[in-house]
Design an enzyme around this catalytic site. Structure first.
Site, short mmCIF file in Angstrom:
data_model
loop_
_atom_site.label_atom_id
_atom_site.label_comp_id
_atom_site.label_asym_id
_atom_site.label_seq_id
_atom_site.Cartn_x
_atom_site.Cartn_y
_atom_site.Cartn_z
N HIS A 131 -1.42 1.44 -4.40
CA HIS A 131 -1.72 2.87 -4.32
C HIS A 131 -0.73 3.71 -5.13
O HIS A 131 -0.62 4.91 -4.91
CB HIS A 131 -1.76 3.32 -2.85
CG HIS A 131 -2.83 2.63 -2.05
ND1 HIS A 131 -2.81 2.51 -0.69
CD2 HIS A 131 -3.97 2.01 -2.45
CE1 HIS A 131 -3.89 1.85 -0.28
NE2 HIS A 131 -4.60 1.53 -1.33
N CYS A 145 -2.02 9.24 -21.36
CA CYS A 145 -1.23 8.26 -22.13
C CYS A 145 -0.20 7.53 -21.27
O CYS A 145 0.54 6.69 -21.78
CB CYS A 145 -0.53 8.95 -23.30
SG CYS A 145 0.90 9.96 -22.85
N GLN A 192 0.84 -1.20 0.00
CA GLN A 192 0.00 0.00 0.00
C GLN A 192 0.88 1.25 0.00
O GLN A 192 0.36 2.36 -0.04
CB GLN A 192 -0.89 0.00 1.25
CG GLN A 192 -1.82 -1.18 1.36
CD GLN A 192 -2.48 -1.23 2.74
OE1 GLN A 192 -1.89 -1.65 3.72
NE2 GLN A 192 -3.72 -0.78 2.80
N SER A 195 0.59 -3.11 8.37
CA SER A 195 -0.69 -2.54 7.91
C SER A 195 -1.75 -2.77 8.98
O SER A 195 -1.84 -3.86 9.54
CB SER A 195 -1.13 -3.17 6.60
OG SER A 195 -2.43 -2.71 6.26
ZN LIG Z 1 0.19 12.02 -22.33
#
Ligand SMILES: [Zn+2]
Length: 252
Positions: free
Chosen positions: A124, A135, A104, A198
């Site tokens: 994450h 892109c 995480q 965690s």
């Molecule tokens: Zn881009």
């Protein structure tokens, strides 16, 4: 009475009997490297509420604020080094025991400790670089900071004109599908699921330990504080991660 020595021997024995271990890490493994737990009481997010993904997308001012905050943490992230806990996990991976590290954390410290990138699933994202939201082109933080300091804003993607954002998953941002799928596949295939650092409160990430347990893996929770899933674990250890895993390694 169970002593700390007993729990370390029990974890060593579970690791000996396992051939496909998934290690699942959270903020607790990186605090020993000086990375704060943003979510803890009194932590960063108590003082400064996180910026939601929708706000980042819709507001140039919020984008600037997000980048100001990110650059303010740059020295901390650049200066952070893997600690004994990261190094022990990397050693278990090197020995062929650990198939995947699901994390995480966004600090890149598993990579820095020597775990190959293909064995790391970042649920994450990663804050040590940025990507175009359209892109996915990668941008490094340092040159973006030069632009920000000079122009007061971050340039758009030079390939497609999309917005460039730190490569983390913000609140309100969809979970990364490929990473979630890889994490699920690894969870279903493992014979030991080791939680390290965690508190298991952030879903959907926190659903993986129980999924592992329900499909036949053993579950170990190594965390400073109790979690809601302790009752399902085969072994719960409340000690420091670095010291515990270093002691375990010495027994293998
Ligand atoms: Zn881009």
């Amino acid at each position: 009475m169970t002593t700390e020595r007993d729990t370390i021997e029990q974890l060593a024995e579970l690791i000996r009997r396992s051939s496909n271990i998934v290690v699942f890490t959270g903020a607790g493994i990186s605090t020993e490297s000086g990375i704060p737990d943003f979510r803890s009481p009194g932590g960063v997010w108590d003082r400064m509420p996180p910026i939601y993904f929708d706000s980042f997308m819709s507001s140039a001012e919020m984008r600037k604020e997000a980048w100001r905050r990110r650059f303010a943490m740059e020295e901390m992230f650049v200066g952070a080094k893997p600690n004994a806990g990261h190094l022990a996990v990397a050693e278990l991976a090197r020995r062929g025991k650990v198939s995947q590290v699901i994390t995480q954390n966004i600090d890149n410290l598993h990579q820095a400790s020597g775990v190959p990138a293909e064995r790391i699933v970042e649920l994450h994202g990663n804050t040590t670089y940025a990507t175009c939201l359209v892109c996915s082109s990668r941008y490094e933080i340092a040159p973006l900071k030069v632009c920000f300091d000079r122009d007061g804003e971050i340039p758009e993607c030079r390939l497609c004109g999309g917005l460039v954002k730190a490569a983390t998953i913000s609140f309100g941002q969809p979970m990364p599908e490929a990473a979630m799928q890889r994490a699920q596949d690894a969870t279903l295939a493992c014979d030991l699921f080791l939680v390290a650092g965690s508190s298991l409160v952030v879903y959907p990430a926190a659903g993986f330990p129980l999924l592992a347990k329900q499909t036949g893996a053993r579950l170990v929770i190594l965390n400073r504080t109790s979690t809601d899933q302790d009752e399902y674990a085969d072994l719960v250890i409340r000690s420091g991660i670095g010291a515990t895993l270093t002691s375990v390694l010495a027994l293998l």
